[in-house]
Design an enzyme around this catalytic site. Structure first.
Site, PDB file in Angstrom:
ATOM      1  N   ASP A  78      72.727  39.195   8.806  1.00  0.00           N
ATOM      2  CA  ASP A  78      72.482  37.955   9.558  1.00  0.00           C
ATOM      3  C   ASP A  78      72.400  36.745   8.618  1.00  0.00           C
ATOM      4  O   ASP A  78      72.732  35.638   9.010  1.00  0.00           O
ATOM      5  CB  ASP A  78      71.179  38.069  10.348  1.00  0.00           C
ATOM      6  CG  ASP A  78      71.324  39.073  11.477  1.00  0.00           C
ATOM      7  OD1 ASP A  78      72.436  39.161  12.035  1.00  0.00           O
ATOM      8  OD2 ASP A  78      70.348  39.780  11.786  1.00  0.00           O
TER       9      ASP A  78
ATOM     10  N   ASN B  16      72.699  46.829   4.095  1.00  0.00           N
ATOM     11  CA  ASN B  16      71.973  47.695   5.031  1.00  0.00           C
ATOM     12  C   ASN B  16      72.568  49.100   5.009  1.00  0.00           C
ATOM     13  O   ASN B  16      73.523  49.363   4.288  1.00  0.00           O
ATOM     14  CB  ASN B  16      71.999  47.081   6.441  1.00  0.00           C
ATOM     15  CG  ASN B  16      73.425  46.916   6.934  1.00  0.00           C
ATOM     16  OD1 ASN B  16      74.148  47.886   7.104  1.00  0.00           O
ATOM     17  ND2 ASN B  16      73.849  45.659   7.109  1.00  0.00           N
TER      18      ASN B  16
ATOM     19  N   LYS C 274      73.483  36.869 -14.141  1.00  0.00           N
ATOM     20  CA  LYS C 274      72.444  37.809 -13.709  1.00  0.00           C
ATOM     21  C   LYS C 274      71.075  37.125 -13.810  1.00  0.00           C
ATOM     22  O   LYS C 274      70.759  36.538 -14.848  1.00  0.00           O
ATOM     23  CB  LYS C 274      72.487  39.046 -14.611  1.00  0.00           C
ATOM     24  CG  LYS C 274      71.530  40.115 -14.165  1.00  0.00           C
ATOM     25  CD  LYS C 274      71.614  41.335 -15.061  1.00  0.00           C
ATOM     26  CE  LYS C 274      70.458  42.254 -14.748  1.00  0.00           C
ATOM     27  NZ  LYS C 274      70.208  43.223 -15.787  1.00  0.00           N
TER      28      LYS C 274
HETATM   29  O1  C5P Z   1      72.852  39.769  17.272  1.00  0.00           O
HETATM   30  P1  C5P Z   1      73.092  41.113  16.698  1.00  0.00           P
HETATM   31  O2  C5P Z   1      73.343  41.106  15.207  1.00  0.00           O
HETATM   32  O3  C5P Z   1      72.087  42.147  17.056  1.00  0.00           O
HETATM   33  O4  C5P Z   1      74.446  41.576  17.423  1.00  0.00           O
HETATM   34  C1  C5P Z   1      75.106  42.756  17.074  1.00  0.00           C
HETATM   35  C2  C5P Z   1      76.577  42.615  17.383  1.00  0.00           C
HETATM   36  O5  C5P Z   1      77.068  41.381  16.867  1.00  0.00           O
HETATM   37  C3  C5P Z   1      77.384  43.683  16.706  1.00  0.00           C
HETATM   38  O6  C5P Z   1      78.511  43.913  17.507  1.00  0.00           O
HETATM   39  C4  C5P Z   1      77.773  43.033  15.367  1.00  0.00           C
HETATM   40  O7  C5P Z   1      78.931  43.609  14.834  1.00  0.00           O
HETATM   41  C5  C5P Z   1      77.989  41.610  15.802  1.00  0.00           C
HETATM   42  N1  C5P Z   1      77.693  40.610  14.766  1.00  0.00           N
HETATM   43  C6  C5P Z   1      78.715  39.846  14.214  1.00  0.00           C
HETATM   44  N2  C5P Z   1      78.443  38.890  13.283  1.00  0.00           N
HETATM   45  C7  C5P Z   1      77.177  38.668  12.898  1.00  0.00           C
HETATM   46  C8  C5P Z   1      76.121  39.406  13.431  1.00  0.00           C
HETATM   47  C9  C5P Z   1      76.411  40.386  14.364  1.00  0.00           C
HETATM   48  O8  C5P Z   1      79.882  40.064  14.582  1.00  0.00           O
HETATM   49  N3  C5P Z   1      76.948  37.737  11.991  1.00  0.00           N
END
Ligand code: C5P
Length: 403
Positions: A282, A213, A292
């Site tokens: 996520d 991202n 590859k």
């Molecule tokens: O649920 P969401 O991704 O919107 O939440 C954002 C917060 O959760 C941020 O502080 C991000 O750094 C943290 N986060 C995390 N691990 C993940 C997803 C998000 O620590 N896998």
């Protein structure tokens, strides 16, 4: 009265927003500050010295060459008297003069002669704000440590719409409060360990491709720097970014969410504060190809599986540090942020609206609203360095309140 005994020189320069200066003086005085107003000649076309004298309760200074005024409180005395110099509104011309180090009127001379910090609230037409010359000047001033408050966006006196509006007096007053709070925070974090995740993660698809991202890491790194300057021992667990490691901070480089998770969970139980600023992917690819992937069919599918939630897992530790998350939202910011605060068992969440132009992802500026169980605080739009200082001071305040 959070500004009791604070001496603020308010520089007023010649922009239409100068009419708001009287209100700003009132709000600063309401907080107990001592105000000395210094006006440029062109500011006096927009608001009279008499008005600002009446609201500040002090004579207004406007000339470097007025023997009477110099005898009463000369430019060097004013420069020494100030705990903070705020220039609001700050025109493009004044910004250029500060950048060049000119001293051709009282205000610019005081700015050169002072050891006090300087904050500016820019106010100008959006085209003038975006002009390369102004942007170059802003970079130089920011590098020198001048705090930049605003500008805000919206409709302008000339009918244009865009960035360049002076922040409202209330917002400038809040910046002053945050500023003095953050000064008080200096060295208050001595002996504390802070752990911060920053930047994006990269989820490999094959040896040459990945999912990621636009996170630049700037916010997380700015927080690390602010916490370190306030005396904390800071470690950053960082995804791939192009930002220099702040002085005296430890940095652990990672690629994937799983790696970030592993390091965070190992270190978090021994720290005082954990801040999850990283934009963690996520999902990751279920089966990373060892070779590859060759182009063949017109379409292809990747199976993705959920990554562990790092901040939620840290917040679930028995020896849980003070845990702060971020919520980047495009709508209903408060609702979603508060939901995450509860669901992830956080102590605090810093929410920003990433749908607003000029702030958030990859930008140098940001604005945050910070929520905790029974309260919230707005940290208005400013550069990430300044914002980070205010966030660190807010975290410190909350930790004090909790103990
Ligand atoms: O649920 P969401 O991704 O919107 O939440 C954002 C917060 O959760 C941020 O502080 C991000 O750094 C943290 N986060 C995390 N691990 C993940 C997803 C998000 O620590 N896998």
């Amino acid at each position: 009265m959070f500004l009791q005994h604070k001496n603020i020189v308010l520089g007023v320069t010649g922009g239409i927003a100068a009419y708001k200066s009287a209100d700003l003086v009132r709000r600063l005085k309401d907080q107990g500050a001592n105000i000395r107003v210094v006006m440029t000649t062109s500011a006096q076309a927009f608001i009279t010295p008499l008005t600002l004298q009446a609201v500040s309760g002090n004579p207004v200074s406007d000339s470097l060459l007025d023997p009477q005024a110099e005898a009463a409180m000369g430019h060097i005395e004013l420069a020494k008297w100030a705990d903070l110099i705020v220039i609001a509104p700050a025109t493009a011309n004044t910004i250029a003069k500060l950048t060049a180090g000119m001293a051709d009127d009282l205000l610019s001379t005081i700015c050169l002669a002072t050891s006090a910090p300087i904050a500016i609230a820019p106010a100008m037409n959006q085209q003038m704000w975006h002009a390369q010359a102004t942007q170059d000047n802003m970079q130089v001033l920011s590098k020198r440590g001048v705090a930049v408050w605003g500008p805000g966006a919206g409709e302008q006196a000339c009918g244009d719409i865009g960035l360049g509006r002076m922040l409202e007096p209330m917002q400038i007053m809040e910046h002053c409060l945050h500023y003095f709070n953050s000064i008080n925070a200096a060295d208050t974090l001595q002996g504390q360990q802070w752990l911060i995740t920053a930047g994006p993660t990269r989820e490999a698809i094959d040896p040459v491709r990945y999912i990621s991202n636009h996170s630049s890491g700037k916010m997380g790194y700015a927080i690390a720097q602010a916490a370190q300057k306030a005396g904390a021992d800071v470690t950053i667990i960082s995804g791939p970014v192009n930002v220099a490691t702040p002085k005296n901070c430890q940095r652990i480089d990672v690629q994937s969410a799983l790696e970030m998770h592993q390091h965070a969970l190992k270190l978090a139980k021994d720290v005082d504060v954990f801040i999850a600023c990283a934009a963690v992917a996520d999902y990751r690819v279920a089966a990373i190809s060892e070779q590859k992937i060759k182009k063949s069919n017109d379409s292809m599918s990747l199976e993705l599986i959920k990554n562990p939630d790092i901040v939620a897992d840290v917040a679930a530790l028995t020896a849980k540090p003070f845990t702060v998350g971020f919520a980047a939202e495009t709508q209903d910011v408060e609702h979603y942020a508060k939901g995450k605060l509860q669901r992830k068992n956080l102590d605090m969440i810093a929410a920003n609206n990433v749908a607003t132009a000029g702030q958030g992802f990859n930008s140098d500026d940001n604005a945050l609203t910070v929520f905790w169980l029974n309260g919230s605080k707005v940290l208005p739009l400013t550069n990430k360095t300044e914002l980070a200082k205010q966030l660190v001071a807010t975290i410190n305040d909350r930790m004090q309140d909790d103990t």
